[in-house]
Design a protein around this motif. Structure first.
Motif, PDB file in Angstrom:
ATOM      1  N   MET A 168       0.819  -1.201   0.000  1.00 24.04           N
ATOM      2  CA  MET A 168       0.000   0.000   0.000  1.00 24.04           C
ATOM      3  C   MET A 168       0.855   1.254   0.000  1.00 24.04           C
ATOM      4  SD  MET A 168      -2.705  -0.989   2.985  1.00 24.04           S
ATOM      5  CE  MET A 168      -3.747  -2.451   2.909  1.00 24.04           C
ATOM      6  N   ALA A 169       0.453   2.205  -0.812  1.00 26.71           N
ATOM      7  CA  ALA A 169       1.072   3.524  -0.750  1.00 26.71           C
ATOM      8  C   ALA A 169       0.414   4.291   0.398  1.00 26.71           C
ATOM      9  CB  ALA A 169       0.864   4.256  -2.074  1.00 26.71           C
ATOM     10  N   HIS A 178      -4.156   1.072  -3.017  1.00 27.85           N
ATOM     11  CA  HIS A 178      -3.302   0.791  -4.170  1.00 27.85           C
ATOM     12  C   HIS A 178      -1.835   1.021  -3.830  1.00 27.85           C
ATOM     13  CE1 HIS A 178      -4.355   5.147  -4.506  1.00 27.85           C
ATOM     14  NE2 HIS A 178      -3.045   5.246  -4.690  1.00 27.85           N
ATOM     15  N   SER A 179      -0.979   0.414  -4.613  1.00 27.06           N
ATOM     16  CA  SER A 179       0.461   0.631  -4.471  1.00 27.06           C
ATOM     17  C   SER A 179       0.887   1.787  -5.359  1.00 27.06           C
ATOM     18  CB  SER A 179       1.231  -0.632  -4.871  1.00 27.06           C
ATOM     19  OG  SER A 179       1.128  -0.853  -6.273  1.00 27.06           O
ATOM     20  N   VAL A 184       0.771   4.569 -10.714  1.00 27.09           N
ATOM     21  CA  VAL A 184       1.400   5.006 -11.958  1.00 27.09           C
ATOM     22  C   VAL A 184       0.733   4.337 -13.158  1.00 27.09           C
ATOM     23  CG1 VAL A 184       3.553   4.921 -13.301  1.00 27.09           C
ATOM     24  CG2 VAL A 184       3.604   5.585 -10.901  1.00 27.09           C
ATOM     25  N   ARG A 185       0.397   3.062 -13.013  1.00 27.63           N
ATOM     26  CA  ARG A 185      -0.257   2.343 -14.114  1.00 27.63           C
ATOM     27  C   ARG A 185      -1.684   2.838 -14.354  1.00 27.63           C
ATOM     28  NH1 ARG A 185       1.824  -3.609 -12.329  1.00 27.63           N
ATOM     29  NH2 ARG A 185       3.581  -3.811 -13.765  1.00 27.63           N
ATOM     30  N   GLY A 231       0.100  -5.636   1.980  1.00 32.50           N
ATOM     31  CA  GLY A 231       0.074  -5.956   0.558  1.00 32.50           C
ATOM     32  C   GLY A 231      -1.181  -5.439  -0.137  1.00 32.50           C
ATOM     33  N   VAL A 232      -1.090  -5.305  -1.452  1.00 29.42           N
ATOM     34  CA  VAL A 232      -2.225  -4.827  -2.254  1.00 29.42           C
ATOM     35  C   VAL A 232      -2.800  -5.972  -3.070  1.00 29.42           C
ATOM     36  CG1 VAL A 232      -1.393  -2.468  -2.409  1.00 29.42           C
ATOM     37  CG2 VAL A 232      -0.665  -4.141  -4.117  1.00 29.42           C
ATOM     38  N   ASN A 233      -4.013  -5.783  -3.511  1.00 34.29           N
ATOM     39  CA  ASN A 233      -4.644  -6.718  -4.431  1.00 34.29           C
ATOM     40  C   ASN A 233      -3.924  -6.605  -5.772  1.00 34.29           C
ATOM     41  OD1 ASN A 233      -6.246  -8.126  -6.219  1.00 34.29           O
ATOM     42  ND2 ASN A 233      -8.181  -7.252  -5.502  1.00 34.29           N
TER      43      ASN A 233
END
Length: 236
Positions: A168-169, A178-179, A184-185, A231-233
């Protein structure tokens, strides 16, 4: 772009080889480390410890192989100050060695007011630009690079990093779903090419370093617990 099973297997092998290289070089370490987000991480990746010619040469080879295998389109590479500078230079050299010769550029933290002046060094920024960096924690360096590239009239097209932490951000001190890579994506619309990610690291630890160091299995539970907490999905 459809990735064949063979190419995915090649990517997985490259990722495992890279993780092993990073551990052997002392760049990927295990213990307790405080991250920029204030978390206590059981591992730490410090690309600044790729600190001699042989290590940088091999690191650049990993980047180049991952970039070329990803199919990402680009016309030049850019390295954000400071860690991105040697990365962009050495990756450009390795890409040329592998038959893909492209210009490269980087930025200074402070603009010069003499000589050629400005904050950009190297080839003029133009076309589709691939940003080369080590990791992406908050996406700050990527956003700064994007602003510089846009200001020069070029297109910030993709980012290549060594390790995706898949966590995670933070925004305004709060965890988000989200990360930085996903941001960025999905939000900036740029491709992100990675050599390895946290899942690759966990696999390496689970297998005890491919049989080389069984003691690495001891770190698996701690890293897994960290991923379960932060962690992220992966589909996000």
């Amino acid at each position: 772009m459809v990735v064949s099973n063979v190419r995915q297997e090649d990517k997985n092998l490259l990722a495992q080889e890279f993780v092993r290289f990073a551990v052997d070089a002392g760049v990927l370490r295990f213990g307790e480390f405080k991250t920029k987000a204030g978390r206590i991480s059981p591992y730490f990746f410090n690309a600044g410890l790729f600190d001699d010619g042989a290590k940088m040469c091999r690191l650049a080879e990993f980047y180049a192989k991952a970039i070329l295998a990803s199919g990402v389109e680009f016309d030049m590479v850019f390295g954000p100050a400071y860690k991105g500078i040697p990365l962009a230079a050495t990756v450009a050299v390795e890409l040329a060695r592998q038959g893909r010769n492209v210009p490269f550029a980087y930025n200074r933290k402070e603009a010069k007011d003499h000589g050629e002046g400005g904050s950009l060094v190297g080839a003029p920024l133009k076309g589709r630009v691939l940003i080369i960096d080590d990791v992406m924690s908050a996406g700050t360096a990527a956003r700064e690079s994007i602003a510089l590239i846009n200001a020069a009239g070029a297109q910030p097209h993709a980012v290549a990093i060594a390790l995706d932490r898949q966590e995670m951000a933070t925004e305004n001190g709060q965890d988000v779903a989200h990360s930085a890579v996903q941001y960025v994506r999905n939000q900036l619309g740029m491709q992100v090419c990675t050599i390895a990610n946290l899942a690759d690291l966990l696999l390496y630890l689970e297998q005890g370093g491919g049989g080389a160091e069984q003691s690495l299995q001891d770190h698996h539970a701690r890293v897994l617990a960290y991923r379960q907490r932060y962690g992220v999905n992966e589909k996000g």
